[in-house]
Design a protein around this motif. Sequence first.
Motif, short mmCIF file in Angstrom:
data_model
loop_
_atom_site.label_atom_id
_atom_site.label_comp_id
_atom_site.label_asym_id
_atom_site.label_seq_id
_atom_site.Cartn_x
_atom_site.Cartn_y
_atom_site.Cartn_z
N SER A 146 0.81 -1.23 0.00
CA SER A 146 0.00 0.00 0.00
C SER A 146 0.84 1.26 0.00
O SER A 146 1.80 1.38 0.76
N PRO A 147 0.45 2.24 -0.83
CA PRO A 147 1.10 3.55 -0.73
C PRO A 147 0.70 4.23 0.58
O PRO A 147 -0.35 3.92 1.13
N VAL A 148 1.53 5.13 1.05
CA VAL A 148 1.20 5.89 2.25
C VAL A 148 -0.01 6.75 1.94
O VAL A 148 -0.07 7.44 0.91
N SER A 149 -1.01 6.69 2.82
CA SER A 149 -2.21 7.50 2.63
C SER A 149 -2.92 7.63 3.97
O SER A 149 -2.52 7.03 4.96
N ASP A 150 -4.00 8.41 3.97
CA ASP A 150 -4.80 8.56 5.18
C ASP A 150 -5.80 7.43 5.34
O ASP A 150 -6.52 7.38 6.34
N MET A 151 -5.87 6.54 4.36
CA MET A 151 -6.80 5.41 4.45
C MET A 151 -6.38 4.49 5.59
O MET A 151 -5.19 4.29 5.82
N PRO A 152 -7.32 3.89 6.28
CA PRO A 152 -6.97 2.97 7.37
C PRO A 152 -6.58 1.57 6.88
O PRO A 152 -6.25 0.72 7.67
N LEU A 153 -6.63 1.34 5.57
CA LEU A 153 -6.35 0.03 5.00
C LEU A 153 -4.89 -0.10 4.59
O LEU A 153 -4.32 0.81 3.98
N GLU A 154 -4.28 -1.24 4.92
CA GLU A 154 -2.93 -1.58 4.46
C GLU A 154 -2.97 -2.98 3.87
O GLU A 154 -3.63 -3.87 4.42
N LEU A 155 -2.27 -3.18 2.77
CA LEU A 155 -2.14 -4.50 2.16
C LEU A 155 -0.69 -4.94 2.27
O LEU A 155 0.22 -4.18 1.92
N ILE A 156 -0.50 -6.17 2.74
CA ILE A 156 0.83 -6.73 2.92
C ILE A 156 0.86 -8.12 2.30
O ILE A 156 -0.07 -8.90 2.49
N ARG A 157 1.91 -8.42 1.56
CA ARG A 157 2.10 -9.77 1.03
C ARG A 157 3.23 -10.42 1.81
O ARG A 157 4.29 -9.82 1.98
N VAL A 158 2.98 -11.63 2.27
CA VAL A 158 3.96 -12.33 3.10
C VAL A 158 4.32 -13.65 2.44
O VAL A 158 3.45 -14.34 1.91
N GLN A 159 5.60 -13.99 2.48
CA GLN A 159 6.07 -15.30 2.06
C GLN A 159 6.81 -15.90 3.24
O GLN A 159 7.77 -15.31 3.75
N LEU A 160 6.30 -17.05 3.69
CA LEU A 160 6.88 -17.75 4.83
C LEU A 160 7.46 -19.06 4.31
O LEU A 160 6.75 -19.87 3.73
N PRO A 161 8.78 -19.27 4.49
CA PRO A 161 9.41 -20.48 3.97
C PRO A 161 8.76 -21.75 4.53
O PRO A 161 8.28 -21.77 5.66
N ALA A 162 8.77 -22.81 3.73
CA ALA A 162 8.21 -24.09 4.16
C ALA A 162 8.85 -24.52 5.48
O ALA A 162 10.06 -24.47 5.62
N GLY A 163 8.01 -24.89 6.42
CA GLY A 163 8.47 -25.34 7.73
C GLY A 163 8.68 -24.23 8.74
O GLY A 163 8.79 -24.48 9.93
N ALA A 164 8.73 -22.98 8.28
CA ALA A 164 9.00 -21.86 9.19
C ALA A 164 7.75 -21.49 9.98
O ALA A 164 6.62 -21.65 9.53
N LYS A 165 8.00 -20.97 11.19
CA LYS A 165 6.93 -20.47 12.06
C LYS A 165 7.32 -19.08 12.53
O LYS A 165 8.49 -18.80 12.79
N VAL A 166 6.32 -18.21 12.64
CA VAL A 166 6.54 -16.90 13.23
C VAL A 166 5.35 -16.63 14.15
O VAL A 166 4.21 -16.90 13.80
N SER A 167 5.65 -16.13 15.35
CA SER A 167 4.62 -15.88 16.35
C SER A 167 4.60 -14.41 16.72
O SER A 167 5.63 -13.75 16.77
#
Length: 188
Positions: free
Chosen positions: A103-124
Amino acid sequence: MTDIANDVSATIGKRIHAERTLRNWSLAELADRSGVSKAMLSTIERGMTSPTAALLVRIAAAFGMTLSTLIARAEQQGGGLLRESEQPVWRDPGTGYVRRHLSPVSDMPLELIRVQLPAGAKVSFPAASYAFIKQQMWLISGRLEFTEGDVVHSLEPGDCLALGAPSDCTFHAVGPQPADYLVALVRG
């Protein structure tokens, strides 16, 4: 660290320092609020280390913002169009988790994020990281086991999940491929 990793670490460190300064907080106060040691905060602010996602979430929560907001403020200059080549990309050195802020910086409350998590990986992430947001996840590819408090959701490509009340969460790419997913965040 590579030059790119040094640049990203330095940019994030400068943003954390700027946020702390805006609030007139000492390093000790940020350490108390975030649960991150003064020594680690100082190292991060000076761009001497690439902090993990878990540390950045705690720091962002201390400022009353999301990880996405903290990184976006560190990386973006503003404007209505954010080309792919300009989208901030951050890699967690602990897990290999790759986060692209779409997402571009804006006053909108919405953000879009794309995540790639390697096979077997965990994040908490702790519940505090979800205190200021509502979010939905859409799994693009791979398989994702998402633990939300005591509830485990097994996601397949195309599945979309709306998160409930803030709780401790764990993302686990069960494999054999990485999990690639889109996160839509709404602040407030």
